[in-house]
Design a protein around this motif. Sequence first.
Motif, mmCIF file in Angstrom:
data_model
loop_
_atom_site.group_PDB
_atom_site.id
_atom_site.type_symbol
_atom_site.label_atom_id
_atom_site.label_comp_id
_atom_site.label_asym_id
_atom_site.label_seq_id
_atom_site.Cartn_x
_atom_site.Cartn_y
_atom_site.Cartn_z
ATOM 1 N N VAL A 309 97.797 30.203 18.099
ATOM 2 C CA VAL A 309 97.719 31.008 19.170
ATOM 3 C C VAL A 309 98.075 30.557 20.497
ATOM 4 O O VAL A 309 98.847 30.936 21.631
ATOM 5 N N ALA A 310 97.180 29.562 21.023
ATOM 6 C CA ALA A 310 97.348 29.024 22.202
ATOM 7 C C ALA A 310 98.653 28.388 22.487
ATOM 8 O O ALA A 310 99.152 28.385 23.672
ATOM 9 N N LEU A 311 99.251 27.865 21.421
ATOM 10 C CA LEU A 311 100.644 27.333 21.582
ATOM 11 C C LEU A 311 101.633 28.514 21.886
ATOM 12 O O LEU A 311 102.499 28.045 22.796
ATOM 13 N N VAL A 312 101.340 29.320 21.155
ATOM 14 C CA VAL A 312 102.248 30.636 21.558
ATOM 15 C C VAL A 312 102.157 31.217 22.940
ATOM 16 O O VAL A 312 103.149 31.452 23.913
ATOM 17 N N GLY A 313 100.916 31.434 23.352
ATOM 18 C CA GLY A 313 100.449 31.576 24.990
ATOM 19 C C GLY A 313 101.223 30.480 25.769
ATOM 20 O O GLY A 313 101.748 30.966 26.849
ATOM 21 N N ALA A 314 100.936 29.435 25.670
ATOM 22 C CA ALA A 314 101.476 28.546 26.389
ATOM 23 C C ALA A 314 103.354 28.654 26.600
ATOM 24 O O ALA A 314 103.687 28.440 27.674
ATOM 25 N N VAL A 315 103.924 28.806 25.376
ATOM 26 C CA VAL A 315 105.259 28.991 25.651
ATOM 27 C C VAL A 315 105.885 30.036 26.212
ATOM 28 O O VAL A 315 106.620 30.136 27.041
ATOM 29 N N VAL A 316 104.972 31.302 26.267
ATOM 30 C CA VAL A 316 105.117 32.536 26.830
ATOM 31 C C VAL A 316 104.934 32.276 28.466
ATOM 32 O O VAL A 316 105.612 32.634 29.224
ATOM 33 N N VAL A 317 103.685 31.583 28.770
ATOM 34 C CA VAL A 317 103.557 31.187 30.159
ATOM 35 C C VAL A 317 104.917 30.367 30.752
ATOM 36 O O VAL A 317 105.085 30.391 31.819
ATOM 37 N N GLY A 318 105.215 29.225 30.029
ATOM 38 C CA GLY A 318 106.257 28.420 30.428
ATOM 39 C C GLY A 318 107.586 29.245 30.712
ATOM 40 O O GLY A 318 108.198 28.988 31.717
ATOM 41 N N VAL A 319 107.839 30.212 29.676
ATOM 42 C CA VAL A 319 109.133 30.859 29.922
ATOM 43 C C VAL A 319 108.924 31.790 31.493
ATOM 44 O O VAL A 319 109.865 31.656 32.262
ATOM 45 N N GLY A 320 108.026 32.297 31.492
ATOM 46 C CA GLY A 320 107.750 33.341 32.777
ATOM 47 C C GLY A 320 107.657 32.399 33.985
ATOM 48 O O GLY A 320 108.233 32.845 34.832
ATOM 49 N N PHE A 321 106.745 31.271 34.026
ATOM 50 C CA PHE A 321 106.749 30.396 35.112
ATOM 51 C C PHE A 321 108.218 29.846 35.444
ATOM 52 O O PHE A 321 108.540 29.627 36.821
ATOM 53 N N SER A 322 108.837 29.508 34.300
ATOM 54 C CA SER A 322 110.103 28.926 34.677
ATOM 55 C C SER A 322 110.974 29.630 35.414
ATOM 56 O O SER A 322 111.653 29.233 36.563
ATOM 57 N N MET A 323 111.219 31.069 35.088
ATOM 58 C CA MET A 323 112.022 31.718 35.748
ATOM 59 C C MET A 323 111.376 32.559 37.086
ATOM 60 O O MET A 323 112.271 33.033 37.881
ATOM 61 N N LEU A 324 110.178 32.346 37.414
ATOM 62 C CA LEU A 324 109.577 32.810 38.427
ATOM 63 C C LEU A 324 110.214 32.393 39.884
ATOM 64 O O LEU A 324 110.432 33.007 40.840
ATOM 65 N N PHE A 325 110.139 30.973 39.768
ATOM 66 C CA PHE A 325 110.507 30.269 41.008
ATOM 67 C C PHE A 325 111.703 30.612 41.412
ATOM 68 O O PHE A 325 112.091 31.216 42.557
ATOM 69 N N PRO A 326 112.812 30.465 40.598
ATOM 70 C CA PRO A 326 114.157 30.772 41.107
ATOM 71 C C PRO A 326 114.554 32.000 41.414
ATOM 72 O O PRO A 326 115.312 32.336 42.361
ATOM 73 N N SER A 327 113.890 33.034 40.954
ATOM 74 C CA SER A 327 114.188 34.493 41.295
ATOM 75 C C SER A 327 113.473 35.009 42.390
ATOM 76 O O SER A 327 114.169 35.458 43.348
ATOM 77 N N LEU A 328 112.221 34.305 42.604
ATOM 78 C CA LEU A 328 111.641 34.461 43.803
ATOM 79 C C LEU A 328 112.561 33.929 45.130
ATOM 80 O O LEU A 328 112.288 34.607 46.275
ATOM 81 N N ALA A 329 112.919 32.755 44.831
ATOM 82 C CA ALA A 329 113.456 32.174 45.908
ATOM 83 C C ALA A 329 114.847 32.767 46.238
ATOM 84 O O ALA A 329 115.481 32.903 47.236
#
Length: 397
Positions: A309-329
Amino acid sequence: MSAPPRASAPRLLGTTLAERHPGIAASAGVFAAALLAFLAIGAALPVLPGYVRGPLHSGDVAVGIVVGAFALTAVVCRPLAGRQADVRGRRAVLVAGALAMSVGGALYLVSTSVVTLVVARLVVGAGEGAVYTAGATWAVDLAPEDRRGLALGLFGLAVWGGLSLGPLAGELLRGSISYDAVWVITALLPLAGALLALRLPEPRGAEHIAGAPGPLAFFPRAAHRPGLALALANIGYAALAGFVILHLQARGIGGGASVFTAFAVAVFASRLVLSRVPDRAGARRTATAAGVLEALGLAVIAAAHSLAVALVGAVVVGVGFSMLFPSLALMVVGRVGDDRRGSALGAFTAFFDIGVGLGGPLAGLTAALAGYPAVFVLASFAAGCAVALAAAPGRRR
């Protein structure tokens, strides 16, 4: 009479990539120069604590000061470097930043005390702020308007690539040769990046500004709300980096390091696969969805009672975190003219350091008062606040 000579056919086979696709070649050059600089930063990261505690005979407090000193000058110099990139050009600022990082690496080599090592870290931090800000702005300059999100996402891979591969190189050199070998590499890699950048053409679309800066030149209004959203989202990164292993250990779950690895892999893979999403779906919509994913993944980790479950959560966080910076920029870029792009991106990226710098102590205080799950609940709430900021409509230029 002999036939008149025919016009020669276009020379294709003998042309280089730079001649056929100058924009692509220049973008690759900017990426490579930044990658070399961040490889140097990554190489020093795992080596510095042992160097402070070993050859310098200091303790954990000194380790924290040495490692954290880097962020002080980085956060200050990003807006300054952005302004100078608008005034003097992207290439000049990137080269100056890479040279400063090279000087910092040379100072590592001659450091014989914690004080001199802190000075070296301050110099490297200032150089990194200039390299990242000028490089990101340069990457946007070289990209067509409908591919600026892609350019920002791919440029970010230079950062993640350097910070991922650099530590491996640093540990290998320290273990097989010496600390001095690591410091030599941290001086030579940015120098190579500076020499490479010197050969790249200045982007034609960058219009330099003359005259004195206005009151908001170093901190443009366009960067305020997206930057604050980025700072709030980075609390999640600080929570993962500092407390995911302890959180899982407290629940009798092993393999906490693999959870952070899953997060890092998800960030890297998402930048490769989803880099066109901000351009196609829109920056605001992508940033909103990315923030929702990060908040959801952090909540899953807070509630996790198994490694899966923790691994699933980490992957979801990673996908969101990855796209947040370029879209905000991309939101920031869309709200300023070309002649203020460097200043806006410099101010925006400063919020990254602010979020990490404040997020770590805030997460630690939360853990001490309410336990490890509360750290991830707090980070999830902060990501939700980032969603609210990203979703609010803003003025485009």
